[in-house]
Design a protein around this motif. Structure first.
Motif, PDB file in Angstrom:
ATOM      1  N   ALA A  71      10.687  28.744  31.559  1.00  0.00           N
ATOM      2  CA  ALA A  71       9.874  28.371  33.100  1.00  0.00           C
ATOM      3  C   ALA A  71      10.769  27.031  33.674  1.00  0.00           C
ATOM      4  O   ALA A  71      10.246  27.172  34.736  1.00  0.00           O
ATOM      5  CB  ALA A  71       8.384  27.895  32.476  1.00  0.00           C
ATOM      6  N   SER A  72      11.368  26.437  33.190  1.00  0.00           N
ATOM      7  CA  SER A  72      12.158  25.293  33.783  1.00  0.00           C
ATOM      8  C   SER A  72      13.025  25.635  34.875  1.00  0.00           C
ATOM      9  O   SER A  72      13.395  24.796  35.546  1.00  0.00           O
ATOM     10  CB  SER A  72      12.796  24.298  32.702  1.00  0.00           C
ATOM     11  N   VAL A  73      13.535  26.967  34.641  1.00  0.00           N
ATOM     12  CA  VAL A  73      14.351  27.473  36.002  1.00  0.00           C
ATOM     13  C   VAL A  73      13.477  27.652  37.168  1.00  0.00           C
ATOM     14  O   VAL A  73      14.208  27.713  38.188  1.00  0.00           O
ATOM     15  CB  VAL A  73      15.170  28.887  35.577  1.00  0.00           C
ATOM     16  N   LEU A  74      12.111  27.507  36.988  1.00  0.00           N
ATOM     17  CA  LEU A  74      11.373  27.678  38.489  1.00  0.00           C
ATOM     18  C   LEU A  74      11.115  26.189  38.890  1.00  0.00           C
ATOM     19  O   LEU A  74      10.580  26.240  39.707  1.00  0.00           O
ATOM     20  CB  LEU A  74       9.981  28.269  38.001  1.00  0.00           C
ATOM     21  N   ASP A  75      11.582  25.280  38.008  1.00  0.00           N
ATOM     22  CA  ASP A  75      11.199  23.863  38.499  1.00  0.00           C
ATOM     23  C   ASP A  75      11.545  23.552  40.094  1.00  0.00           C
ATOM     24  O   ASP A  75      10.711  22.810  40.697  1.00  0.00           O
ATOM     25  CB  ASP A  75      11.643  22.719  37.714  1.00  0.00           C
ATOM     26  N   HIS A  76      12.683  23.960  40.339  1.00  0.00           N
ATOM     27  CA  HIS A  76      13.291  23.453  41.929  1.00  0.00           C
ATOM     28  C   HIS A  76      12.952  24.436  42.945  1.00  0.00           C
ATOM     29  O   HIS A  76      13.343  24.172  44.250  1.00  0.00           O
ATOM     30  CB  HIS A  76      14.815  23.217  41.840  1.00  0.00           C
ATOM     31  N   ILE A  77      12.057  25.431  42.823  1.00  0.00           N
ATOM     32  CA  ILE A  77      11.690  26.475  43.480  1.00  0.00           C
ATOM     33  C   ILE A  77      10.290  26.067  44.172  1.00  0.00           C
ATOM     34  O   ILE A  77       9.409  25.985  43.564  1.00  0.00           O
ATOM     35  CB  ILE A  77      11.448  28.138  43.000  1.00  0.00           C
ATOM     36  N   ARG A  78      10.364  26.033  45.457  1.00  0.00           N
ATOM     37  CA  ARG A  78       9.216  25.664  46.260  1.00  0.00           C
ATOM     38  C   ARG A  78       8.403  26.845  46.958  1.00  0.00           C
ATOM     39  O   ARG A  78       9.239  27.699  47.774  1.00  0.00           O
ATOM     40  CB  ARG A  78       9.429  24.633  47.309  1.00  0.00           C
ATOM     41  N   VAL A  79       7.455  26.923  46.966  1.00  0.00           N
ATOM     42  CA  VAL A  79       6.765  28.064  47.660  1.00  0.00           C
ATOM     43  C   VAL A  79       5.859  27.484  48.964  1.00  0.00           C
ATOM     44  O   VAL A  79       5.307  26.393  48.824  1.00  0.00           O
ATOM     45  CB  VAL A  79       5.746  29.068  46.657  1.00  0.00           C
ATOM     46  N   PRO A 125       5.462  22.961  51.374  1.00  0.00           N
ATOM     47  CA  PRO A 125       6.312  23.270  50.163  1.00  0.00           C
ATOM     48  C   PRO A 125       5.709  22.976  48.765  1.00  0.00           C
ATOM     49  O   PRO A 125       5.674  21.700  48.647  1.00  0.00           O
ATOM     50  CB  PRO A 125       7.697  22.843  50.483  1.00  0.00           C
ATOM     51  N   THR A 126       5.159  23.967  47.897  1.00  0.00           N
ATOM     52  CA  THR A 126       4.795  23.510  46.548  1.00  0.00           C
ATOM     53  C   THR A 126       5.501  24.145  45.627  1.00  0.00           C
ATOM     54  O   THR A 126       5.880  25.173  45.509  1.00  0.00           O
ATOM     55  CB  THR A 126       3.088  24.135  46.648  1.00  0.00           C
ATOM     56  N   PRO A 127       5.452  23.397  44.311  1.00  0.00           N
ATOM     57  CA  PRO A 127       6.328  23.827  43.188  1.00  0.00           C
ATOM     58  C   PRO A 127       5.260  25.215  42.548  1.00  0.00           C
ATOM     59  O   PRO A 127       4.064  25.018  42.657  1.00  0.00           O
ATOM     60  CB  PRO A 127       6.174  22.821  42.223  1.00  0.00           C
ATOM     61  N   ILE A 128       6.171  26.098  42.146  1.00  0.00           N
ATOM     62  CA  ILE A 128       5.088  27.382  41.651  1.00  0.00           C
ATOM     63  C   ILE A 128       4.257  26.790  40.685  1.00  0.00           C
ATOM     64  O   ILE A 128       3.201  27.347  40.489  1.00  0.00           O
ATOM     65  CB  ILE A 128       6.303  28.523  40.962  1.00  0.00           C
ATOM     66  N   GLN A 129       4.549  26.090  39.600  1.00  0.00           N
ATOM     67  CA  GLN A 129       3.676  25.598  38.537  1.00  0.00           C
ATOM     68  C   GLN A 129       2.312  25.048  39.009  1.00  0.00           C
ATOM     69  O   GLN A 129       1.535  24.965  38.284  1.00  0.00           O
ATOM     70  CB  GLN A 129       4.443  24.608  37.414  1.00  0.00           C
ATOM     71  N   GLN A 130       2.449  24.662  40.201  1.00  0.00           N
ATOM     72  CA  GLN A 130       1.162  24.135  40.911  1.00  0.00           C
ATOM     73  C   GLN A 130       0.210  25.072  41.654  1.00  0.00           C
ATOM     74  O   GLN A 130      -0.965  24.799  41.716  1.00  0.00           O
ATOM     75  CB  GLN A 130       1.420  22.983  41.844  1.00  0.00           C
ATOM     76  N   ILE A 131       0.656  26.244  41.586  1.00  0.00           N
ATOM     77  CA  ILE A 131      -0.150  27.392  42.281  1.00  0.00           C
ATOM     78  C   ILE A 131      -0.202  28.464  41.386  1.00  0.00           C
ATOM     79  O   ILE A 131      -0.938  29.455  41.949  1.00  0.00           O
ATOM     80  CB  ILE A 131       0.262  27.683  43.683  1.00  0.00           C
ATOM     81  N   ALA A 132       0.275  28.603  40.260  1.00  0.00           N
ATOM     82  CA  ALA A 132       0.452  29.672  39.353  1.00  0.00           C
ATOM     83  C   ALA A 132       0.769  29.333  38.023  1.00  0.00           C
ATOM     84  O   ALA A 132       1.023  28.318  37.659  1.00  0.00           O
ATOM     85  CB  ALA A 132       1.403  30.760  39.952  1.00  0.00           C
ATOM     86  N   SER A 133      -0.054  30.151  37.268  1.00  0.00           N
ATOM     87  CA  SER A 133       0.320  30.027  35.652  1.00  0.00           C
ATOM     88  C   SER A 133       1.662  30.813  35.472  1.00  0.00           C
ATOM     89  O   SER A 133       2.001  31.886  35.794  1.00  0.00           O
ATOM     90  CB  SER A 133      -0.723  30.386  34.709  1.00  0.00           C
ATOM     91  N   VAL A 134       2.559  30.195  34.481  1.00  0.00           N
ATOM     92  CA  VAL A 134       3.753  30.778  34.143  1.00  0.00           C
ATOM     93  C   VAL A 134       3.801  31.169  32.681  1.00  0.00           C
ATOM     94  O   VAL A 134       3.558  29.809  31.935  1.00  0.00           O
ATOM     95  CB  VAL A 134       4.886  30.037  34.502  1.00  0.00           C
ATOM     96  N   SER A 135       4.060  32.356  32.329  1.00  0.00           N
ATOM     97  CA  SER A 135       3.970  32.617  30.931  1.00  0.00           C
ATOM     98  C   SER A 135       5.251  33.304  30.442  1.00  0.00           C
ATOM     99  O   SER A 135       5.869  34.016  31.331  1.00  0.00           O
ATOM    100  CB  SER A 135       2.742  33.202  30.518  1.00  0.00           C
TER     101      SER A 135
END
Length: 184
Positions: free
Chosen positions: A33-41, A47-57
């Motif tokens: 899941a850390s590969v998504l840390d720098h991606i903003r939606v 611009p919001t980090p994916i982990q703040q708007i969705a659950s990642v499993s």
């Protein structure tokens, strides 16, 4: 004397911490899941980090499932993943976005090793810049006669040793990451 170096040692430690976080974003053939840390939606105009708007499993070692809490953000998450530098096409089934991590090819492994080398070289340059800045401060103190010539020589030796230690640590971290990338 040690208090004089504390500030510069903290900066060097932070440089190594940044390198660690950069290395976690370099994927090594398994879902992380850390590969998504720098991606903003783009979410409600911000611009919001994916982990703040969705659950990642991660249901299996090669898959990440992103399930947004607000279904309207699904298309924006999909778009952000497609435009990112992950090199993976997301699949969207209308409720969740799946990222399937392919087995790394030899060519992709070499690209990732180059990226790791680039990050580690940038960290080494940052460490050397911290040493240079510290030396400028201490040379200015010598010029103002706040420290002696002998003190300056000792400080220079200590700063060089600190720089060498952190450079070796960066090399060890990079070597470990490269080994991880070459594992099959």
């Amino acid at each position: 004397m040690n208090a004089m170096y504390a500030e510069y040692e903290n900066k060097m430690k932070k440089t190594v911490e940044v390198l660690h976080s950069q290395f976690t974003s370099v994927r090594a053939g398994r879902a992380n899941a850390s590969v998504l840390d720098h991606i903003r939606v783009e979410y409600y105009g911000a611009p919001t980090p994916i982990q703040q708007i969705a659950s990642v499993s991660s249901p299996d070692p090669r898959t990440l499932v992103i399930q947004p809490w607000d279904a309207s953000s699904l298309r924006e998450i999909d778009k952000a993943l497609q435009t990112s530098d992950l090199g993976i096409n997301p699949t969207n089934d209308g409720r969740v976005v799946r990222l399937l991590f392919p087995q790394l090819t030899e060519e992709r492994r070499k690209e990732l090793v180059k990226q790791v080398s680039k990050y580690s070289e940038e960290a080494k340059v940052a460490i050397r810049n911290i040493r240079r800045d510290a030396m400028e401060v201490f040379k200015a103190q010598k010029k103002k006669s706040e420290i002696t010539e002998d003190d300056l020589k000792d400080i220079e030796k200590d700063l060089q040793k600190m720089t060498d230690d952190y450079t070796k640590e960066i090399d060890k971290i990079a070597e470990k990451k490269e080994k991880e990338l070459y594992e099959v």
